[in-house]
Design a protein around this motif. Structure first.
Motif, PDB file in Angstrom:
ATOM      1  N   LEU A 116      39.439 -48.968  30.326  1.00  0.00           N
ATOM      2  CA  LEU A 116      38.403 -49.445  31.238  1.00  0.00           C
ATOM      3  C   LEU A 116      38.032 -48.352  32.226  1.00  0.00           C
ATOM      4  O   LEU A 116      38.897 -47.817  32.929  1.00  0.00           O
ATOM      5  N   MET A 117      36.741 -48.033  32.297  1.00  0.00           N
ATOM      6  CA  MET A 117      36.265 -47.129  33.332  1.00  0.00           C
ATOM      7  C   MET A 117      35.751 -47.962  34.501  1.00  0.00           C
ATOM      8  O   MET A 117      34.775 -48.699  34.371  1.00  0.00           O
ATOM      9  N   ALA A 118      36.409 -47.847  35.629  1.00  0.00           N
ATOM     10  CA  ALA A 118      36.006 -48.552  36.849  1.00  0.00           C
ATOM     11  C   ALA A 118      35.253 -47.558  37.718  1.00  0.00           C
ATOM     12  O   ALA A 118      35.851 -46.811  38.495  1.00  0.00           O
ATOM     13  N   ASP A 119      33.942 -47.524  37.585  1.00  0.00           N
ATOM     14  CA  ASP A 119      33.126 -46.504  38.234  1.00  0.00           C
ATOM     15  C   ASP A 119      32.881 -46.862  39.702  1.00  0.00           C
ATOM     16  O   ASP A 119      32.427 -47.962  40.012  1.00  0.00           O
ATOM     17  N   GLU A 120      33.204 -45.932  40.596  1.00  0.00           N
ATOM     18  CA  GLU A 120      33.091 -46.128  42.042  1.00  0.00           C
ATOM     19  C   GLU A 120      33.816 -47.406  42.457  1.00  0.00           C
ATOM     20  O   GLU A 120      33.255 -48.303  43.079  1.00  0.00           O
ATOM     21  N   ILE A 121      35.087 -47.420  42.167  1.00  0.00           N
ATOM     22  CA  ILE A 121      35.910 -48.614  42.376  1.00  0.00           C
ATOM     23  C   ILE A 121      35.944 -49.045  43.837  1.00  0.00           C
ATOM     24  O   ILE A 121      36.070 -50.235  44.144  1.00  0.00           O
ATOM     25  N   ASN A 122      35.799 -48.096  44.756  1.00  0.00           N
ATOM     26  CA  ASN A 122      35.884 -48.456  46.176  1.00  0.00           C
ATOM     27  C   ASN A 122      34.614 -49.122  46.700  1.00  0.00           C
ATOM     28  O   ASN A 122      34.539 -49.461  47.886  1.00  0.00           O
ATOM     29  N   ARG A 123      33.618 -49.325  45.842  1.00  0.00           N
ATOM     30  CA  ARG A 123      32.430 -50.075  46.271  1.00  0.00           C
ATOM     31  C   ARG A 123      32.595 -51.579  46.075  1.00  0.00           C
ATOM     32  O   ARG A 123      31.764 -52.358  46.545  1.00  0.00           O
TER      33      ARG A 123
END
Length: 335
Positions: A116-123
């Motif tokens: 799983l790619m969690a792109d810009e997870i801190n958003r």
């Protein structure tokens, strides 16, 4: 107990296969060998990686290429503040049959994959981050009161932009600790950037080919745990982790005055696994002290923090990790 000769043969065969995987990855993700090694390390150890870098440095391309080369089912989630837990976990929908009867059917979310790619997870909001935290740690999600197992293997490669923090929700320490390594994706050097330009702006682009299957990766993860680790390496790992705990007896004055909180036992576990993976990628049968020093920053930098006074002075955590690790290595070498 397994025959040592068989173990050596299995490790050597895996080393050869890993070199094939690296060659396939670098056909698309050009240069950045350090980044490739660290992400492969995370997969070999069965863990997750946090990729930190500016937009446009190829993080998404890397994850897509890894999915192909390692034979894993991959999904990508673009995290936004309005993303809800159900958007990544899935939800139950009410179905009506032809006879008029109704029943709930679970529709899986994108987290049901192997990479799983969690792109810009801190958003994502803290509520959504906590849902992903359970998936990362337990390999299970809970929806409508029912636990559902995720795929095997299950890896999260999450990205963060280190510059733009407006509208973000910083990851809590508990979730940061779940990432096996932090991978800093830097700008490529001039020669690498030239190669990227020539390779990606023509009519055709190089394609990655599958090297591993899901079962082969799982077997590699098991084999990694069978690799021997010498007592001197184990002692260096313990000394290194404990050297960054400010309340620990015997820590340096610099650590006591600058570190707000240090790494826990999970950091030592991560080092124990990652040094084995680095030895494999370097073509060796067992890890050594150099592997511990090389993995110190990726494993520890997201598991500890400087206090306010140190940050105000402009101290860098990376410099503290490097200097302390080198000092320990010299001390042990002289002993």
């Amino acid at each position: 107990m397994s025959d040592p000769t068989d173990l050596v043969a299995e490790i050597e065969a895996l080393e050869e296969k890993l070199q094939q995987a690296k060659a396939s990855i670098t056909r698309r993700f050009i240069g950045q060998e350090r980044v490739v090694d660290l992400t492969l390390t995370a997969l070999l150890c069965g863990g997750h990686a946090l990729l930190i870098g500016l937009p446009g440095l190829g993080k998404t391309l890397l994850v897509e290429t890894l999915s192909t080369v390692m034979g894993l089912k991959g999904n990508r989630i673009q995290f936004t503040p309005d993303l809800m837990p159900a958007d990544i976990l899935g939800s139950e929908v009410l179905d009506t049959a032809e006879d008029g009867s109704r029943h709930f059917r679970f529709v899986t979310g994108p987290v049901f994959c192997q990479l799983l790619m969690a792109d810009e997870i801190n958003r994502a909001s803290p509520r959504t981050q906590s849902a992903l935290l359970q998936a990362m740690q337990e390999k299970t999600v809970t929806v409508a009161g029912e636990d559902r197992m995720l795929g095997e293997p299950f890896h999260v490669l999450a990205t963060q932009n280190p510059i733009e923090q407006e509208g973000t929700y910083p990851l809590p320490e508990a979730q940061l600790d779940r990432f096996l390594v932090q991978v800093d994706v830097e700008y490529p050097d001039r020669n690498t950037e030239r190669d990227i330009l020539l390779a990606t702006t023509g009519v055709e682009e190089a394609e990655a080919t599958q090297v591993f299957t899901r079962d082969e990766l799982l077997a590699a993860q098991t084999l990694l745990r069978r690799m021997p680790v010498g007592e001197s390496v184990v002692d260096l790992i313990l000394d290194l982790v404990r050297a960054f705990r400010p309340d620990e007896a015997g820590v340096s004055e610099q650590v006591a005055e600058t570190v707000a909180w240090g790494p826990g036992p999970r950091a030592a576990q991560a080092l124990m696994m990652t040094v084995r993976a680095r030895a494999l990628l370097q073509g060796r049968l067992a890890p050594n002290a150099e592997d511990v020093l090389d993995m110190a920053r990726p494993v520890l930098s997201h598991r500890m923090a400087l206090n306010f006074a140190a940050r105000a002075r402009g101290d860098r955590l990376a410099d503290l990790i490097d200097s302390t690790a080198q000092g320990l290595s010299r001390t042990e070498a002289a002993a």
